[in-house]
Design a protein around this motif. Structure first.
Motif, mmCIF file in Angstrom:
data_model
loop_
_atom_site.group_PDB
_atom_site.id
_atom_site.type_symbol
_atom_site.label_atom_id
_atom_site.label_comp_id
_atom_site.label_asym_id
_atom_site.label_seq_id
_atom_site.Cartn_x
_atom_site.Cartn_y
_atom_site.Cartn_z
ATOM 1 N N LEU A 112 0.827 -1.202 0.000
ATOM 2 C CA LEU A 112 0.000 0.000 0.000
ATOM 3 C C LEU A 112 0.864 1.255 0.000
ATOM 4 O O LEU A 112 1.811 1.366 0.779
ATOM 5 C CB LEU A 112 -0.924 0.010 1.224
ATOM 6 N N PRO A 113 0.549 2.236 -0.854
ATOM 7 C CA PRO A 113 1.305 3.489 -0.859
ATOM 8 C C PRO A 113 0.946 4.355 0.351
ATOM 9 O O PRO A 113 -0.090 4.175 0.986
ATOM 10 C CB PRO A 113 0.844 4.161 -2.165
ATOM 11 N N ILE A 114 1.834 5.290 0.658
ATOM 12 C CA ILE A 114 1.596 6.257 1.731
ATOM 13 C C ILE A 114 1.270 7.605 1.110
ATOM 14 O O ILE A 114 2.048 8.142 0.319
ATOM 15 C CB ILE A 114 2.830 6.394 2.646
ATOM 16 N N ARG A 115 0.113 8.145 1.459
ATOM 17 C CA ARG A 115 -0.280 9.475 0.991
ATOM 18 C C ARG A 115 -0.168 10.447 2.168
ATOM 19 O O ARG A 115 -0.883 10.312 3.165
ATOM 20 C CB ARG A 115 -1.719 9.457 0.463
ATOM 21 N N SER A 116 0.711 11.405 2.025
ATOM 22 C CA SER A 116 0.994 12.334 3.127
ATOM 23 C C SER A 116 0.283 13.664 2.932
ATOM 24 O O SER A 116 0.304 14.238 1.838
ATOM 25 C CB SER A 116 2.506 12.589 3.231
ATOM 26 N N ASN A 117 -0.325 14.142 3.987
ATOM 27 C CA ASN A 117 -0.895 15.486 4.008
ATOM 28 C C ASN A 117 0.234 16.444 4.362
ATOM 29 O O ASN A 117 0.373 16.888 5.501
ATOM 30 C CB ASN A 117 -2.034 15.565 5.019
ATOM 31 N N ILE A 118 1.051 16.754 3.372
ATOM 32 C CA ILE A 118 2.287 17.494 3.620
ATOM 33 C C ILE A 118 2.020 18.884 4.166
ATOM 34 O O ILE A 118 2.711 19.355 5.088
ATOM 35 C CB ILE A 118 3.130 17.573 2.324
ATOM 36 N N ASP A 119 1.040 19.578 3.639
ATOM 37 C CA ASP A 119 0.767 20.938 4.094
ATOM 38 C C ASP A 119 0.416 20.965 5.581
ATOM 39 O O ASP A 119 0.831 21.876 6.307
ATOM 40 C CB ASP A 119 -0.382 21.548 3.290
ATOM 41 N N HIS A 120 -0.323 19.969 6.031
ATOM 42 C CA HIS A 120 -0.678 19.915 7.453
ATOM 43 C C HIS A 120 0.524 19.498 8.298
ATOM 44 O O HIS A 120 0.822 20.116 9.328
ATOM 45 C CB HIS A 120 -1.825 18.944 7.680
ATOM 46 N N ILE A 121 1.227 18.473 7.867
ATOM 47 C CA ILE A 121 2.335 17.949 8.660
ATOM 48 C C ILE A 121 3.437 18.986 8.802
ATOM 49 O O ILE A 121 4.002 19.160 9.888
ATOM 50 C CB ILE A 121 2.890 16.658 8.021
ATOM 51 N N LEU A 136 12.974 21.499 3.323
ATOM 52 C CA LEU A 136 12.211 20.719 4.287
ATOM 53 C C LEU A 136 11.268 19.752 3.568
ATOM 54 O O LEU A 136 11.158 18.584 3.945
ATOM 55 C CB LEU A 136 11.417 21.644 5.205
ATOM 56 N N ARG A 137 10.606 20.252 2.550
ATOM 57 C CA ARG A 137 9.674 19.388 1.812
ATOM 58 C C ARG A 137 10.406 18.218 1.172
ATOM 59 O O ARG A 137 9.946 17.068 1.232
ATOM 60 C CB ARG A 137 8.947 20.209 0.737
ATOM 61 N N ARG A 138 11.545 18.493 0.556
ATOM 62 C CA ARG A 138 12.323 17.424 -0.076
ATOM 63 C C ARG A 138 12.822 16.424 0.962
ATOM 64 O O ARG A 138 12.781 15.205 0.738
ATOM 65 C CB ARG A 138 13.493 18.020 -0.852
ATOM 66 N N ALA A 139 13.291 16.932 2.098
ATOM 67 C CA ALA A 139 13.783 16.047 3.154
ATOM 68 C C ALA A 139 12.659 15.168 3.686
ATOM 69 O O ALA A 139 12.852 13.967 3.938
ATOM 70 C CB ALA A 139 14.396 16.881 4.288
ATOM 71 N N PHE A 140 11.493 15.769 3.847
ATOM 72 C CA PHE A 140 10.359 15.008 4.368
ATOM 73 C C PHE A 140 9.929 13.917 3.383
ATOM 74 O O PHE A 140 9.735 12.758 3.768
ATOM 75 C CB PHE A 140 9.183 15.947 4.655
ATOM 76 N N GLU A 141 9.765 14.289 2.120
ATOM 77 C CA GLU A 141 9.321 13.313 1.127
ATOM 78 C C GLU A 141 10.326 12.166 1.004
ATOM 79 O O GLU A 141 9.941 10.999 0.897
ATOM 80 C CB GLU A 141 9.121 13.992 -0.221
ATOM 81 N N GLY A 153 -7.103 0.981 0.444
ATOM 82 C CA GLY A 153 -6.104 0.890 -0.617
ATOM 83 C C GLY A 153 -4.857 1.717 -0.417
ATOM 84 O O GLY A 153 -3.988 1.733 -1.298
ATOM 85 N N PHE A 154 -4.714 2.396 0.717
ATOM 86 C CA PHE A 154 -3.508 3.198 0.960
ATOM 87 C C PHE A 154 -3.402 3.524 2.448
ATOM 88 O O PHE A 154 -4.322 3.287 3.231
ATOM 89 C CB PHE A 154 -3.534 4.489 0.143
ATOM 90 N N TYR A 155 -2.237 4.041 2.831
ATOM 91 C CA TYR A 155 -2.029 4.578 4.178
ATOM 92 C C TYR A 155 -2.082 6.101 4.112
ATOM 93 O O TYR A 155 -1.447 6.719 3.248
ATOM 94 C CB TYR A 155 -0.670 4.168 4.746
ATOM 95 N N ALA A 156 -2.823 6.704 5.036
ATOM 96 C CA ALA A 156 -2.895 8.163 5.136
ATOM 97 C C ALA A 156 -1.981 8.633 6.255
ATOM 98 O O ALA A 156 -2.066 8.141 7.383
ATOM 99 C CB ALA A 156 -4.332 8.602 5.400
ATOM 100 N N ALA A 157 -1.086 9.567 5.932
ATOM 101 C CA ALA A 157 -0.190 10.168 6.918
ATOM 102 C C ALA A 157 -0.639 11.601 7.164
ATOM 103 O O ALA A 157 -0.672 12.406 6.227
ATOM 104 C CB ALA A 157 1.254 10.136 6.421
ATOM 105 N N ARG A 158 -0.980 11.885 8.430
ATOM 106 C CA ARG A 158 -1.556 13.203 8.722
ATOM 107 C C ARG A 158 -0.783 13.996 9.763
ATOM 108 O O ARG A 158 -1.038 15.184 9.943
ATOM 109 C CB ARG A 158 -3.004 13.043 9.181
ATOM 110 N N THR A 159 0.136 13.356 10.475
ATOM 111 C CA THR A 159 0.881 14.089 11.488
ATOM 112 C C THR A 159 2.184 13.370 11.791
ATOM 113 O O THR A 159 2.414 12.231 11.359
ATOM 114 C CB THR A 159 0.056 14.259 12.782
ATOM 115 N N CYS A 160 3.043 14.041 12.536
ATOM 116 C CA CYS A 160 4.286 13.438 12.994
ATOM 117 C C CYS A 160 4.439 13.730 14.485
ATOM 118 O O CYS A 160 3.908 14.723 14.995
ATOM 119 C CB CYS A 160 5.493 13.936 12.213
ATOM 120 N N LEU A 161 5.169 12.874 15.177
ATOM 121 C CA LEU A 161 5.339 12.982 16.614
ATOM 122 C C LEU A 161 6.809 12.984 16.976
ATOM 123 O O LEU A 161 7.650 12.475 16.218
ATOM 124 C CB LEU A 161 4.661 11.790 17.317
#
Length: 289
Positions: free
Chosen positions: A172-181, A204-209, A259-267
């Motif tokens: 399953l792919p990971i779909r990240s809510n980058i703007d929120h994270i 930062l965006r490149r490092a995160f992705e 069908g995918f993983y949703a990534a919405r935050t980081c800890l």
């Protein structure tokens, strides 16, 4: 924490023939809602926690046993939910809370050094005008004589109805809510200082992705890298994010969707450990204390 909206009755076969088979959840038969907050449910003396720490396999529970107290709060709340939901559909031995003869037994999900289950024992609070109806007598291993009178010992609290939810599915792919994270005010202080600032937004965006792609590949190679946590009534997985080097600096939370993983935050790693410990003791090196 919520209080249970109804007052359930556990149908337990009593050892004493003069007692009813339906054991009231509240001492003295007083009407009361079962509260899912253990510290509202019962008065819990501080020395009980030290006793529990001595009983369990050695572990770092944080200052003043903060992680342990949070674990018990969370586990008891889940135990109330499962017991209320299943009390009319299953045997008492399949419930995480058992009531018998004005006593309550709770499966903590913790174990001794020899892997005996540890239980919390509650008795009616006899103090006049007490806020809590119950009193925490203490914590006892399953072979302790204090538990002999219980015909049934409660089962461990479970968080996943489907065990496959606890394992990372590399398909399953990971779909990240980058703007929120990367833009949320709560998340910003968790990001390494070297990547902060308006001039570093693209970096930062490149490092995160890149860190997300790497974390997914590492979890695909070793599924134990993904650590489960329970949030909002659902299982989530924690993945290590290495943003500026080879050492994890943050934990990405992902939740399985269709069908995918949703990534919405980081800890932070401390937050990730505290959340993961609510289910079980993390043994993966990147999050292990």
């Amino acid at each position: 924490m919520r209080c249970a909206c109804r007052r359930p009755v556990a149908r337990i076969e009593s050892k004493h023939p003069h007692n009813s088979n339906e054991i009231d959840w509240t001492p003295h038969g007083d009407p009361q809602h079962l509260c899912s907050n253990v510290y509202d449910f019962a008065f819990c003396p501080e020395p009980c926690y030290d006793r529990l720490v001595d009983l369990t396999d050695p572990e770092d529970w944080g200052p003043s046993n903060r992680i342990l107290k949070n674990y018990l709060l969370f586990s008891f709340s889940r135990a109330v939910f499962l017991t209320e939901r299943d009390v009319d559909q299953t045997a008492p031995s399949n419930l995480p809370l058992v009531f018998d003869d004005d006593r309550c037994l709770f499966n903590t999900g913790l174990y001794t050094r020899r892997y005996e289950t540890i239980y919390g024992l509650f008795e009616p609070n006899t103090k006049p005008d007490a806020r809590q109806r119950w009193f925490l007598k203490g914590f006892f291993k399953e072979s302790d004589p204090m538990l002999v009178s219980f015909e049934y010992l409660p089962c461990r609290v479970r968080f996943a109805e489907d065990p496959s939810e606890l394992v990372f599915d590399y398909r399953l792919p990971i779909r990240s809510n980058i703007d929120h994270i990367l833009g949320d005010e709560e998340n910003l202080p968790r990001i390494p200082a070297s990547l902060m600032g308006e001039g570093n937004s693209l970096l930062l965006r490149r490092a995160f992705e890149g860190a997300v792609v790497e974390a997914a590949r590492r979890a695909a190679a070793n599924y134990t890298l993904a650590v489960p946590q329970f949030y909002g009534g659902r299982i989530q997985l924690l993945l290590p994010l290495c943003l500026t080097g080879d050492k994890p600096e943050l934990a990405l939370t992902i939740q399985r969707e269709d069908g995918f993983y949703a990534a919405r935050t980081c800890l932070t790693l401390d937050m990730a450990y505290n959340n993961a410990r609510l289910i079980c003791r993390p043994e993966t090196s990147w999050i292990k204390r």
